[in-house]
Design a protein around this motif. Structure first.
Motif, PDB file in Angstrom:
ATOM      1  N   ASP A 253      36.185  40.417  21.489  1.00 42.41           N
ATOM      2  CA  ASP A 253      35.099  41.392  21.480  1.00 42.41           C
ATOM      3  C   ASP A 253      34.819  41.926  22.884  1.00 42.41           C
ATOM      4  O   ASP A 253      35.544  41.611  23.843  1.00 42.41           O
ATOM      5  CB  ASP A 253      33.844  40.788  20.851  1.00 42.41           C
ATOM      6  N   ARG A 254      33.752  42.707  22.980  1.00 45.47           N
ATOM      7  CA  ARG A 254      33.412  43.367  24.247  1.00 45.47           C
ATOM      8  C   ARG A 254      33.192  42.354  25.363  1.00 45.47           C
ATOM      9  O   ARG A 254      33.651  42.555  26.500  1.00 45.47           O
ATOM     10  CB  ARG A 254      32.156  44.212  24.026  1.00 45.47           C
ATOM     11  N   GLU A 255      32.497  41.268  25.070  1.00 47.35           N
ATOM     12  CA  GLU A 255      32.215  40.276  26.105  1.00 47.35           C
ATOM     13  C   GLU A 255      33.482  39.572  26.569  1.00 47.35           C
ATOM     14  O   GLU A 255      33.609  39.215  27.747  1.00 47.35           O
ATOM     15  CB  GLU A 255      31.190  39.255  25.591  1.00 47.35           C
ATOM     16  N   VAL A 256      34.435  39.346  25.655  1.00 45.69           N
ATOM     17  CA  VAL A 256      35.713  38.733  26.038  1.00 45.69           C
ATOM     18  C   VAL A 256      36.447  39.648  27.014  1.00 45.69           C
ATOM     19  O   VAL A 256      36.969  39.195  28.042  1.00 45.69           O
ATOM     20  CB  VAL A 256      36.576  38.453  24.793  1.00 45.69           C
ATOM     21  N   MET A 257      36.478  40.949  26.713  1.00 48.40           N
ATOM     22  CA  MET A 257      37.184  41.884  27.591  1.00 48.40           C
ATOM     23  C   MET A 257      36.474  42.018  28.941  1.00 48.40           C
ATOM     24  O   MET A 257      37.125  42.103  29.985  1.00 48.40           O
ATOM     25  CB  MET A 257      37.298  43.241  26.911  1.00 48.40           C
ATOM     26  N   ARG A 258      35.149  42.021  28.934  1.00 44.10           N
ATOM     27  CA  ARG A 258      34.404  42.077  30.197  1.00 44.10           C
ATOM     28  C   ARG A 258      34.688  40.833  31.039  1.00 44.10           C
ATOM     29  O   ARG A 258      34.901  40.925  32.255  1.00 44.10           O
ATOM     30  CB  ARG A 258      32.903  42.201  29.933  1.00 44.10           C
ATOM     31  N   GLY A 259      34.722  39.682  30.393  1.00 42.29           N
ATOM     32  CA  GLY A 259      35.028  38.451  31.114  1.00 42.29           C
ATOM     33  C   GLY A 259      36.436  38.467  31.691  1.00 42.29           C
ATOM     34  O   GLY A 259      36.667  37.986  32.806  1.00 42.29           O
TER      35      GLY A 259
ATOM     36  N   SER B  58      43.402  48.998  43.310  1.00 42.61           N
ATOM     37  CA  SER B  58      43.523  48.480  41.947  1.00 42.61           C
ATOM     38  C   SER B  58      42.276  47.688  41.549  1.00 42.61           C
ATOM     39  O   SER B  58      41.857  47.719  40.386  1.00 42.61           O
ATOM     40  CB  SER B  58      44.778  47.607  41.820  1.00 42.61           C
ATOM     41  N   ARG B  59      41.675  46.986  42.517  1.00 40.40           N
ATOM     42  CA  ARG B  59      40.411  46.300  42.222  1.00 40.40           C
ATOM     43  C   ARG B  59      39.332  47.312  41.858  1.00 40.40           C
ATOM     44  O   ARG B  59      38.497  47.066  40.981  1.00 40.40           O
ATOM     45  CB  ARG B  59      39.964  45.444  43.413  1.00 40.40           C
ATOM     46  N   ASP B  60      39.353  48.468  42.531  1.00 40.50           N
ATOM     47  CA  ASP B  60      38.395  49.518  42.196  1.00 40.50           C
ATOM     48  C   ASP B  60      38.628  50.027  40.781  1.00 40.50           C
ATOM     49  O   ASP B  60      37.677  50.335  40.059  1.00 40.50           O
ATOM     50  CB  ASP B  60      38.498  50.669  43.193  1.00 40.50           C
ATOM     51  N   VAL B  61      39.900  50.123  40.371  1.00 43.90           N
ATOM     52  CA  VAL B  61      40.212  50.530  39.003  1.00 43.90           C
ATOM     53  C   VAL B  61      39.639  49.517  38.014  1.00 43.90           C
ATOM     54  O   VAL B  61      39.034  49.891  37.006  1.00 43.90           O
ATOM     55  CB  VAL B  61      41.740  50.671  38.800  1.00 43.90           C
ATOM     56  N   LEU B  62      39.813  48.238  38.328  1.00 39.22           N
ATOM     57  CA  LEU B  62      39.286  47.176  37.457  1.00 39.22           C
ATOM     58  C   LEU B  62      37.758  47.247  37.383  1.00 39.22           C
ATOM     59  O   LEU B  62      37.175  47.090  36.304  1.00 39.22           O
ATOM     60  CB  LEU B  62      39.722  45.806  37.971  1.00 39.22           C
ATOM     61  N   ARG B  63      37.102  47.496  38.514  1.00 42.09           N
ATOM     62  CA  ARG B  63      35.640  47.599  38.525  1.00 42.09           C
ATOM     63  C   ARG B  63      35.169  48.788  37.684  1.00 42.09           C
ATOM     64  O   ARG B  63      34.167  48.713  36.963  1.00 42.09           O
ATOM     65  CB  ARG B  63      35.135  47.711  39.948  1.00 42.09           C
ATOM     66  N   GLY B  64      35.939  49.885  37.768  1.00 40.53           N
ATOM     67  CA  GLY B  64      35.603  51.052  36.970  1.00 40.53           C
ATOM     68  C   GLY B  64      35.726  50.763  35.481  1.00 40.53           C
ATOM     69  O   GLY B  64      34.855  51.160  34.690  1.00 40.53           O
ATOM     70  N   LEU B  65      36.776  50.058  35.093  1.00 39.04           N
ATOM     71  CA  LEU B  65      36.962  49.708  33.673  1.00 39.04           C
ATOM     72  C   LEU B  65      35.868  48.738  33.207  1.00 39.04           C
ATOM     73  O   LEU B  65      35.396  48.808  32.080  1.00 39.04           O
ATOM     74  CB  LEU B  65      38.335  49.069  33.465  1.00 39.04           C
ATOM     75  N   LEU B  66      35.453  47.842  34.111  1.00 32.75           N
ATOM     76  CA  LEU B  66      34.397  46.887  33.779  1.00 32.75           C
ATOM     77  C   LEU B  66      33.074  47.619  33.517  1.00 32.75           C
ATOM     78  O   LEU B  66      32.334  47.288  32.581  1.00 32.75           O
ATOM     79  CB  LEU B  66      34.232  45.877  34.915  1.00 32.75           C
ATOM     80  N   GLN B  67      32.779  48.645  34.319  1.00 29.33           N
ATOM     81  CA  GLN B  67      31.553  49.401  34.126  1.00 29.33           C
ATOM     82  C   GLN B  67      31.566  50.179  32.812  1.00 29.33           C
ATOM     83  O   GLN B  67      30.527  50.383  32.197  1.00 29.33           O
ATOM     84  CB  GLN B  67      31.361  50.353  35.302  1.00 29.33           C
ATOM     85  N   LEU B  68      32.775  50.588  32.409  1.00 30.84           N
ATOM     86  CA  LEU B  68      32.901  51.364  31.179  1.00 30.84           C
ATOM     87  C   LEU B  68      32.884  50.492  29.918  1.00 30.84           C
ATOM     88  O   LEU B  68      32.652  50.980  28.819  1.00 30.84           O
ATOM     89  CB  LEU B  68      34.200  52.176  31.196  1.00 30.84           C
ATOM     90  N   SER B  69      33.165  49.196  30.098  1.00 30.25           N
ATOM     91  CA  SER B  69      33.308  48.315  28.926  1.00 30.25           C
ATOM     92  C   SER B  69      31.960  47.847  28.368  1.00 30.25           C
ATOM     93  O   SER B  69      30.943  47.955  29.044  1.00 30.25           O
ATOM     94  CB  SER B  69      34.148  47.103  29.298  1.00 30.25           C
TER      95      SER B  69
END
Length: 274
Positions: A173-179, A263-274
């Protein structure tokens, strides 16, 4: 593999064919080939006979190689999980645990060495449809045990290019992907980890053939190995020309992807969107 490569070197130095070597231990040429590739177990008697054939009379050298033979026959910790593993995978786990440099391109999901427990459980459940809860948990436990090597004092260098698809495809779920995204951000800060993301925006790239892993070892006698996993089997490539092509593909992926900081910035961006 190390013992096999040394036996091959000794045989070639004496100009002895695989056929002749096989005859000396009452075996076939193909068995000698498998021994030299490290694909079969070693009988101490066979190794002793081969060393005699190859003119190795120094007792210290003989005992060193015989000690390698005994070590090669000791089952690794991962063999206790063989009941829940496909028959080709224990070989990979052994190679992974011996490597000092692991280079990866992954497109389907986050690589096993970087998965959180919850994400790993979602991946395993998807891949082991119909498996019992106990078997799923044992597979997850193996994955977590493998990760300890990446965090150990003698941890290998781990260089990975993750396709953006692996980060956007939901497992759990969403929390798994955020984690999972937060874990990638955290682990990418480790000094032995180089993590890059290949973004969709780049378009076509050199990883078009799919996921692969390149394993490198500290022993100079051992060639690099490319691991390719398939649905019902796996390939282990160690021919120099094959390895070189995959190394070039990974080099291009690394050059074409944003660097670790970006790439860390890309990950942070995806985290904010999730």
């Amino acid at each position: 593999m190390l013992l096999g490569s040394q036996l091959r070197r000794l045989r070639e130095a004496r100009g002895i064919t695989r056929e002749a070597a096989g005859y000396s231990i009452r075996a076939s040429e193909s068995k000698i080939s498998r021994m030299e590739l490290g694909r079969v177990s070693f009988k101490t008697r066979d190794v002793e006979d081969l060393l005699t054939l190859y003119g190795i009379t120094d007792e210290a050298e003989r005992q060193s190689l015989l000690s390698l033979a005994r070590e090669a026959n000791v089952a690794g910790w991962w063999h206790s999980y063989s009941d829940v593993l496909p028959n080709w995978f224990p070989t990979y786990v052994g190679l992974e645990g011996a490597a000092t440099l692991i280079r990866v391109y992954e497109v389907q999901f986050v690589h096993g060495l970087l998965q959180t427990e919850e994400y790993a459980r979602a991946v395993v459940r998807r891949g082991m449809k119909g498996a019992s809860a106990g078997d799923v948990e044992r597979r997850v436990a193996l994955r977590l045990e493998r990760q300890k090597y990446l965090l150990s004092d003698n941890a290998p260098e781990f260089h990975i290019v993750l396709d953006e698809a692996a980060l956007r495809r939901p497992y759990g779920d969403r929390e798994v992907m955020r984690g999972q995204l937060q874990h990638l951000i955290d682990v990418s800060e480790r000094p032995n980890v180089r993590l890059q993301v290949m973004p969709f925006s780049f378009g076509g790239h050199s990883g078009e053939s799919g996921a692969f892993t390149i394993l490198s070892f500290p022993e100079s006698d051992l060639s690099d190995v490319v691991y390719l996993e398939q649905l019902t089997s796996a390939l282990y490539l160690d021919k120099r020309e094959d390895v070189a092509q995959y190394e070039q593909a990974l080099k291009e992926l690394q050059q074409d992807s944003p660097g670790p900081d970006e790439s860390r910035d890309v990950l942070r961006g995806l985290l904010q969107l999730s």
